[in-house]
Design an enzyme around this catalytic site. Sequence first.
Site, short mmCIF file in Angstrom:
data_model
loop_
_atom_site.label_atom_id
_atom_site.label_comp_id
_atom_site.label_asym_id
_atom_site.label_seq_id
_atom_site.Cartn_x
_atom_site.Cartn_y
_atom_site.Cartn_z
N GLU A 1 0.83 -1.22 0.00
CA GLU A 1 0.00 0.00 0.00
C GLU A 1 0.86 1.26 0.00
O GLU A 1 0.53 2.24 -0.65
CB GLU A 1 -0.95 0.02 1.21
CG GLU A 1 -2.11 -0.97 1.09
CD GLU A 1 -3.00 -0.70 -0.11
OE1 GLU A 1 -3.06 0.45 -0.56
OE2 GLU A 1 -3.62 -1.66 -0.61
N GLY B 1 10.46 6.97 -6.08
CA GLY B 1 10.12 8.37 -5.80
C GLY B 1 9.41 8.54 -4.46
O GLY B 1 9.15 7.56 -3.76
N TYR B 2 9.10 9.79 -4.13
CA TYR B 2 8.40 10.10 -2.87
C TYR B 2 9.06 9.36 -1.70
O TYR B 2 8.46 8.52 -1.04
CB TYR B 2 6.91 9.74 -2.95
CG TYR B 2 6.19 10.42 -4.07
CD1 TYR B 2 5.78 11.75 -3.96
CD2 TYR B 2 5.94 9.75 -5.26
CE1 TYR B 2 5.13 12.38 -5.00
CE2 TYR B 2 5.29 10.39 -6.32
CZ TYR B 2 4.89 11.70 -6.17
OH TYR B 2 4.25 12.33 -7.20
N TYR C 1 -6.87 6.36 4.24
CA TYR C 1 -6.93 5.35 3.19
C TYR C 1 -6.09 4.12 3.55
O TYR C 1 -6.57 2.99 3.52
CB TYR C 1 -6.46 5.92 1.83
CG TYR C 1 -6.16 4.80 0.89
CD1 TYR C 1 -7.19 4.08 0.31
CD2 TYR C 1 -4.85 4.35 0.70
CE1 TYR C 1 -6.94 2.96 -0.47
CE2 TYR C 1 -4.57 3.24 -0.07
CZ TYR C 1 -5.63 2.56 -0.66
OH TYR C 1 -5.36 1.44 -1.40
N ASP D 1 -9.65 5.57 -2.20
CA ASP D 1 -8.58 6.29 -2.91
C ASP D 1 -9.17 6.98 -4.14
O ASP D 1 -10.39 7.02 -4.32
CB ASP D 1 -7.45 5.31 -3.29
CG ASP D 1 -7.88 4.34 -4.39
OD1 ASP D 1 -9.10 4.28 -4.72
OD2 ASP D 1 -7.01 3.66 -4.94
#
Length: 351
Positions: free
Chosen positions: A39, A83-84, A122, A140
């Site tokens: 997730e 990423g992130y 979420y 989401d």
Amino acid sequence: MDDVWRREFQQRLLEWYDKNARKLPWRVGVLPYRVWVSEIMLQQTRVEPVVAYYERFLTEVPNLKSLAELSEERLFKLWEGLGYYHRALNMQKAARIVMQSFQGELPQSIEALKSLPGIGDYTAGAIASIAFGIRARAVDGNVIRVMARVGAITGNVSERLVKKEIEDVVDKLLPHERVGDFNQALMEIGATVCIPNGAPKCQVCPLNSLCKGFLEGIAGSLPIQSKKKPRTQSDMSVFLIRFENQIAIRKRVASGLLPNLWEFLSYEGFLSNEQIKEVFRQWNMEVEEILPAPSSQHVFTHLVWNMQGHVVWVKNKEESLEWVWSSKEEILKKYSIPSAYRAYVKFILNQ
Ligand code: SF4
């Protein structure tokens, strides 16, 4: 919504899911830790590229304990390309809290899950329903789109109240059994049938006779959402600084964009060769030769980097606290360089 409609919706969706669910590694032998990792990896990322990252990550970091004990450098290296990176950092912080305060097991309540870094509404709902069978929603972007179309909701889904209206509908729709499959099925139908950026595939959708948006002929124009603000453009010169067989890279600061990751040195704006030589003088390096490297662009959520690359051969290997000299091998195996610089990593490795 009456009971008959609700049961019909649940049944059709779950039957469709049983036949059409994509075979994904985190759906095999469902374990809380594995659900959690998937997730977090899937946030703001498409499913297909995540599969390889997920399998590699789980091979090296198979459980909460190993995640809690992993070095930050290695964590970033395993996350490289996804990423992130704050997602990875938060996941590790959460793993350490779980080891200390929850006896090494992810807690089985929405509230306790949400108390952990990086787990919001979420993700808590997804973990609780999929891993523990708790009757919780996991709404989401896919689910918002599907439900806005099913209910022909013409309000702006970027607004809190409209989102709340959708969440309330999903709460009522949740079955008492197979709630994790139900949540995954809603997301799956959003990703593969009731798709974004294009006409929904209503003719093959199992929900079409229950879908107000389809029946009223307005599904394609939903959901209504606020236009995104244009991204800030940032032009920069990226330097692949070479001395013999080494390349200079530096660590980004610990806060802000891409914290603690490694990067090639750069300078604001597109610089001429004369300007580059001047910058290097400030860094106490004498330029021997400047050769062109590719231009590249990287799009972040709110920002675009427009990059012009230069290979800069220098005459002296200036040591500095600001950068380190590394080999190609170390760039490949040791340092985590974000995907924003992918074109330059590839370029340098091929040189
Ligand atoms: S019928 Fe069309 S709009 Fe409605 S849920 Fe299915 S794909 Fe989406």
